[in-house]
Design a protein around this motif. Structure first.
Motif, short mmCIF file in Angstrom:
data_model
loop_
_atom_site.label_atom_id
_atom_site.label_comp_id
_atom_site.label_asym_id
_atom_site.label_seq_id
_atom_site.Cartn_x
_atom_site.Cartn_y
_atom_site.Cartn_z
N ARG A 137 0.81 -1.12 -0.02
CA ARG A 137 0.02 0.04 0.00
C ARG A 137 0.83 1.15 0.01
NH1 ARG A 137 -3.20 0.08 4.74
NH2 ARG A 137 -2.02 -1.69 5.64
N MET A 138 2.06 1.18 0.48
CA MET A 138 3.00 2.30 0.65
C MET A 138 3.58 2.63 -0.60
SD MET A 138 6.34 2.86 2.96
CE MET A 138 6.79 1.23 2.55
N ILE A 139 4.11 1.60 -1.37
CA ILE A 139 4.80 1.50 -2.50
C ILE A 139 3.85 2.29 -3.88
CG2 ILE A 139 5.93 0.11 -4.43
CD1 ILE A 139 7.24 -1.23 -2.08
N SER A 140 2.56 1.73 -3.69
CA SER A 140 1.71 2.07 -4.66
C SER A 140 1.40 3.47 -4.58
CB SER A 140 0.13 1.48 -4.34
OG SER A 140 -0.16 2.25 -2.92
N TRP A 141 1.96 4.25 -3.73
CA TRP A 141 1.74 6.04 -4.08
C TRP A 141 3.17 6.29 -4.89
CZ3 TRP A 141 -1.99 8.89 -2.57
CH2 TRP A 141 -2.81 8.71 -1.73
N ILE A 142 4.04 5.65 -5.14
CA ILE A 142 5.16 5.88 -5.93
C ILE A 142 4.70 6.39 -7.41
CG2 ILE A 142 7.57 5.32 -6.78
CD1 ILE A 142 8.21 3.96 -4.22
N PRO A 143 4.01 5.33 -8.12
CA PRO A 143 3.61 5.55 -9.49
C PRO A 143 2.43 6.74 -9.59
CG PRO A 143 2.83 3.42 -8.86
CD PRO A 143 3.79 3.77 -7.61
N VAL A 144 1.81 7.14 -8.45
CA VAL A 144 1.09 8.17 -8.17
C VAL A 144 1.46 9.73 -7.97
CG1 VAL A 144 -1.13 9.04 -7.10
CG2 VAL A 144 -0.83 6.50 -7.51
N LEU A 145 2.64 9.47 -7.09
CA LEU A 145 3.24 10.91 -6.80
C LEU A 145 4.56 11.23 -7.73
CD1 LEU A 145 2.70 10.56 -2.95
CD2 LEU A 145 1.52 11.79 -4.64
N GLY A 146 5.07 10.14 -8.46
CA GLY A 146 6.20 10.33 -9.12
C GLY A 146 6.30 11.44 -10.15
N ARG A 147 7.60 11.87 -10.52
CA ARG A 147 7.61 13.02 -11.31
C ARG A 147 6.88 12.78 -12.63
NH1 ARG A 147 11.27 17.09 -12.63
NH2 ARG A 147 11.63 17.37 -14.73
N ASN A 148 6.94 11.40 -13.17
CA ASN A 148 6.04 11.19 -14.13
C ASN A 148 4.61 10.33 -14.10
OD1 ASN A 148 8.03 12.35 -16.12
ND2 ASN A 148 9.32 10.51 -15.87
N GLY A 149 4.45 10.55 -12.73
CA GLY A 149 3.43 9.96 -12.00
C GLY A 149 2.09 10.60 -12.45
N LEU A 150 1.01 9.67 -12.05
CA LEU A 150 -0.43 10.27 -12.23
C LEU A 150 -0.68 11.56 -11.99
CD1 LEU A 150 -3.30 9.18 -13.36
CD2 LEU A 150 -3.55 8.62 -10.94
N VAL A 151 -0.43 11.94 -10.79
CA VAL A 151 -0.80 13.45 -10.39
C VAL A 151 -0.05 14.49 -11.33
CG1 VAL A 151 -0.58 15.09 -8.60
CG2 VAL A 151 -1.36 12.76 -7.99
N ASN A 152 1.21 14.14 -11.55
CA ASN A 152 1.90 15.26 -12.32
C ASN A 152 1.44 15.26 -13.79
OD1 ASN A 152 3.61 16.97 -10.67
ND2 ASN A 152 5.07 15.08 -10.44
N SER A 153 1.30 14.03 -14.57
CA SER A 153 1.00 13.90 -15.63
C SER A 153 -0.51 14.58 -16.04
CB SER A 153 0.89 12.55 -16.12
OG SER A 153 2.17 11.79 -15.95
N THR A 154 -1.37 14.62 -15.08
CA THR A 154 -2.71 15.04 -14.99
C THR A 154 -2.61 16.40 -15.06
OG1 THR A 154 -3.67 13.10 -14.05
CG2 THR A 154 -5.04 15.12 -14.07
N LEU A 155 -1.87 17.02 -14.17
CA LEU A 155 -1.90 18.38 -13.92
C LEU A 155 -1.12 19.27 -15.10
CD1 LEU A 155 -0.99 18.60 -10.13
CD2 LEU A 155 -2.94 19.09 -11.10
N ILE A 156 -0.05 18.52 -15.67
CA ILE A 156 0.66 19.04 -16.77
C ILE A 156 -0.52 19.08 -18.09
CG2 ILE A 156 2.29 18.65 -18.63
CD1 ILE A 156 4.20 17.70 -16.17
#
Length: 302
Positions: A137-156
């Protein structure tokens, strides 16, 4: 007549042969299995850690001794103090966020969901993430918060930010976010249990007296929810203070905690130093728990 005599003998604490067993001895005999289990699995390990904390050591092994060096090196080091302050910072932020989120989730389940069946279903939904390990559950945040993750990709893609946000991952923000995710349920469960025990007639009486929703929340529900909030706080504080994997992974090695420091000492075979740190950490956690119990006397409230 035989049944009456047998009943009378049992009340007097006698066996079938007439041997009188003191009541205090019966109580101790009943508690003996629990005392043996706690002594072997709880008290003995703590005593072992305490004894080892006074031993000497080098790169070759451990040497039984009685030295205060491990404690003086631990308490007298500014690195230790800085690490404790960093750990307390993570603990305070996680506790505040889990208390806020946990209370409102428990409040919604207890007072806004009418049927018991739906309350249980939604509560079980909250426990679904616990079917997997904390690490996953902790590691699952890495692809979400990473530089090319879900959050950054969506905001860009939405044009909100021109470039990726660097502090979302491998930062104190990521550590606190993961800790809140991992520990919120430990706050929800005791608060929900306490709220479900509140007599609904008290709320109706307050409403009949003209109290608003916020007044009922502040003067009726919150005071009665204090035991659950205290129990949840104890769970969260002890878990966060002893957490090292979340700090290590989510900070990318840029932050430290007391538990992570002990892990590094044990990896270097510095077991007496790690034991001294463990004793100091235990004292700090016990003081924090005592402070919580000082504010809320759980024995009187429950």
């Amino acid at each position: 007549m035989t049944a009456i005599a047998t009943s009378g003998g049992a009340k007097a604490g006698k066996t079938s042969r007439g041997f009188a067993v003191p009541q205090w001895l019966i109580a101790y005999l009943q508690a003996t299995p629990l005392l043996l289990i706690l002594g072997f699995f709880f008290i003995l390990p703590i005593l072992t850690i305490f004894v080892v904390s006074f031993w000497d050591y080098d790169f070759a092994g451990l040497y039984p001794d009685f030295l205060s060096m491990n404690y003086t090196d631990t308490i007298g080091s500014w690195v230790t103090w800085k690490t404790y302050l960093n750990t307390l910072k993570f603990t305070a932020m996680t506790w505040a966020l889990t208390l806020f989120i946990g209370f409102w989730v428990a409040y919604f389940l207890a007072f806004h969901i009418r049927t018991m069946t739906m309350q249980m279903v939604l509560f079980l939904v909250c426990t679904v993430p616990f079917l997997t390990s904390n690490i996953i559950r902790m590691i699952s945040w890495i692809p979400v918060l990473g530089r090319n993750g879900l959050v950054n990709s969506t905001l860009i893609e939405l044009g909100i930010i021109p470039e990726p946000i660097e502090w979302l991952l491998y930062s104190d923000f990521a550590v606190v976010l993961a800790m809140v995710h991992l520990n919120t349920l430990f706050m929800v469960t005791p608060i929900f249990n306490t709220l479900m025990r509140i007599d609904r007639s008290l709320i109706e009486a307050a409403r009949d007296c003209g109290a608003t929703g916020w007044q009922i929340l502040w003067n009726v529900i919150l005071p009665l929810a204090k035991p659950g909030m205290a129990i949840g706080s104890i769970f969260v504080v002890t878990l966060v203070m002893a957490d090292f994997s979340t700090v290590q992974v989510m900070s990318g090695g840029q932050s430290a905690s007391v538990a992570l420091m002990m892990k590094n000492q044990m990896s270097l075979l510095q077991y007496p130093a790690a034991a001294a740190n463990a004793v100091v950490l235990l004292i700090v956690v016990l003081l924090m728990v005592a402070a919580i119990l000082r504010v809320v006397d759980i024995r009187k409230e429950l």
